[in-house]
Design a protein around this motif. Structure first.
Motif, PDB file in Angstrom:
ATOM      1  N   ILE A 226      62.236  16.393  63.652  1.00 50.69           N
ATOM      2  CA  ILE A 226      62.961  16.831  62.810  1.00 50.69           C
ATOM      3  C   ILE A 226      62.716  18.713  63.536  1.00 50.69           C
ATOM      4  CG2 ILE A 226      63.250  18.420  60.755  1.00 50.69           C
ATOM      5  CD1 ILE A 226      62.734  15.594  60.350  1.00 50.69           C
ATOM      6  N   GLY A 227      63.665  19.048  63.229  1.00 46.80           N
ATOM      7  CA  GLY A 227      64.641  20.853  64.478  1.00 46.80           C
ATOM      8  C   GLY A 227      64.908  20.139  66.195  1.00 46.80           C
ATOM      9  N   GLY A 228      65.862  21.541  65.797  1.00 45.21           N
ATOM     10  CA  GLY A 228      66.852  21.031  66.991  1.00 45.21           C
ATOM     11  C   GLY A 228      67.556  20.416  66.792  1.00 45.21           C
ATOM     12  N   GLN A 229      68.755  20.404  67.950  1.00 45.13           N
ATOM     13  CA  GLN A 229      69.955  19.603  68.181  1.00 45.13           C
ATOM     14  C   GLN A 229      69.291  18.313  67.721  1.00 45.13           C
ATOM     15  OE1 GLN A 229      71.960  20.938  71.184  1.00 45.13           O
ATOM     16  NE2 GLN A 229      72.256  23.131  70.922  1.00 45.13           N
ATOM     17  N   ALA A 230      71.119  17.601  66.883  1.00 45.20           N
ATOM     18  CA  ALA A 230      71.310  16.462  66.481  1.00 45.20           C
ATOM     19  C   ALA A 230      71.238  15.898  68.116  1.00 45.20           C
ATOM     20  CB  ALA A 230      72.076  15.935  65.843  1.00 45.20           C
ATOM     21  N   GLU A 231      69.933  15.060  68.113  1.00 45.43           N
ATOM     22  CA  GLU A 231      70.376  13.961  69.479  1.00 45.43           C
ATOM     23  C   GLU A 231      69.240  12.980  68.938  1.00 45.43           C
ATOM     24  OE1 GLU A 231      69.047  14.348  74.039  1.00 45.43           O
ATOM     25  OE2 GLU A 231      68.103  16.227  72.846  1.00 45.43           O
ATOM     26  N   ASP A 232      69.882  11.634  69.409  1.00 44.84           N
ATOM     27  CA  ASP A 232      69.110  11.037  69.264  1.00 44.84           C
ATOM     28  C   ASP A 232      68.512  10.204  70.607  1.00 44.84           C
ATOM     29  OD1 ASP A 232      69.153  10.472  66.641  1.00 44.84           O
ATOM     30  OD2 ASP A 232      70.981   8.819  66.230  1.00 44.84           O
ATOM     31  N   GLY A 233      67.182   9.108  70.982  1.00 45.65           N
ATOM     32  CA  GLY A 233      66.876   8.457  71.848  1.00 45.65           C
ATOM     33  C   GLY A 233      66.198   7.128  71.693  1.00 45.65           C
TER      34      GLY A 233
END
Length: 295
Positions: A226-233
């Motif tokens: 949770i937090g920062g930019q939306a980014e999936d890994g």
């Protein structure tokens, strides 16, 4: 919507799995779970022993093995262990089983390495042995990999202990549809489009076996930050709470009705708090309409 939390098996200095489980219970998670990899180069705890310790230190939260590798332990003994665990914990066990992921771990521990066929056949034997011992006197099962001969297990469980499977291949998915109470794949092994096809296969196998696919819990094991930019890994959903919720609801749309969360990030305690307060309430509210089973 049922939501679980991973408890690390790390035995590094400062590790406190009981504290993590108690916090999960306080924050309203439905279950905690732990993986099963006994042969590691870094310090770890044995999964069953650790979860038993957690069960003794908690009162409400359900406890899941995610998932026990069947080749590590005799299936009849696991059935006995599960009955005792479930009885002493007040009916809080989910018995997660798998065929065994790491052949190298088997070799290192001197355990014969099963073939892919042996893993699936052995997994089916383990399920049938457990359910037979839990329900029948002098139970006999002559499986291709595992067997019992006029075996008695007393006392019998006071309820049907749910069995979830961590499976991925075609034969294993068919087995899940035919026999399992739940399916718990990981996002990194089964990304959404792959998982959609797998869910369809499980449903078809359930229908062919005369079962209602809706009775099978579908729990997605998902890393989350949770937090920062939306980014999936790989295996990870991250970003602001709203973006994480939207992504999780997308998983619900393809057929998942439970989640096991593996928080990621430098401040684990903060991540767990934010997940509990900023994601779970909205996720549960958005998914409150369907009457999903949880067995």
């Amino acid at each position: 919507m049922r939501c679980g939390l991973n408890v690390s098996t790390s035995a590094a200095p400062g590790a406190d799995p009981v504290a993590r489980a108690r916090e999960a219970e306080r924050l309203g998670f439905d279950f905690v779970s732990a993986s099963d990899h006994p042969c590691t180069a870094h310090p770890t705890m044995e999964t069953w022993t650790m979860l038993s310790w957690i069960a003794a230190a908690t009162s409400r939260i359900t406890i899941a093995t995610r998932v026990l590798g069947v080749p590590y332990r005799n299936p009849a003994m696991v059935a006995k262990m599960a009955e005792t665990f479930d009885r002493l914990s007040g009916g809080r066990l989910i018995l997660g089983l798998g065929g065994g992921y790491s052949d190298e771990e088997f070799r290192s521990f001197g355990i014969p390495v099963p073939t892919p066929r042996d893993k699936i056949d052995g997994l089916e034997d383990a399920i049938r042995i457990a359910r037979g011992l839990w329900s029948e006197p002098a139970f006999t099962h002559a499986g291709r990999v595992h067997h019992v001969d006029a075996a008695d297990l007393e006392p019998k469980p006071e309820r049907d202990i749910p069995i979830w499977l961590g499976t991925f291949g075609p034969r294993a998915l068919d087995l899940t549809g035919r026999l399992a109470d739940g399916w718990i794949p990981s996002l990194d092994f089964a990304p959404p489009e792959t998982a959609r096809v797998m869910l369809e296969r499980i449903a078809a196998a359930a229908e062919d076996a005369g079962r209602d696919p809706a009775g099978i819990t579908r729990a997605y094991n998902v890393g989350v930050r949770i937090g920062g930019q939306a980014e999936d890994g790989p295996g990870l959903v991250s970003g602001p709470p709203g973006a994480v919720i939207e992504r999780l609801l997308g998983f619900v749309e393809i057929g998942f009705n439970a989640f096991n969360f593996m928080p990621a990030g430098p401040d684990m305690a903060e991540q767990v708090e934010r997940l509990a307060h900023e994601v779970l309430p909205a996720l549960r509210e958005e998914t409150a309409a369907p009457a999903w089973p949880f067995t």
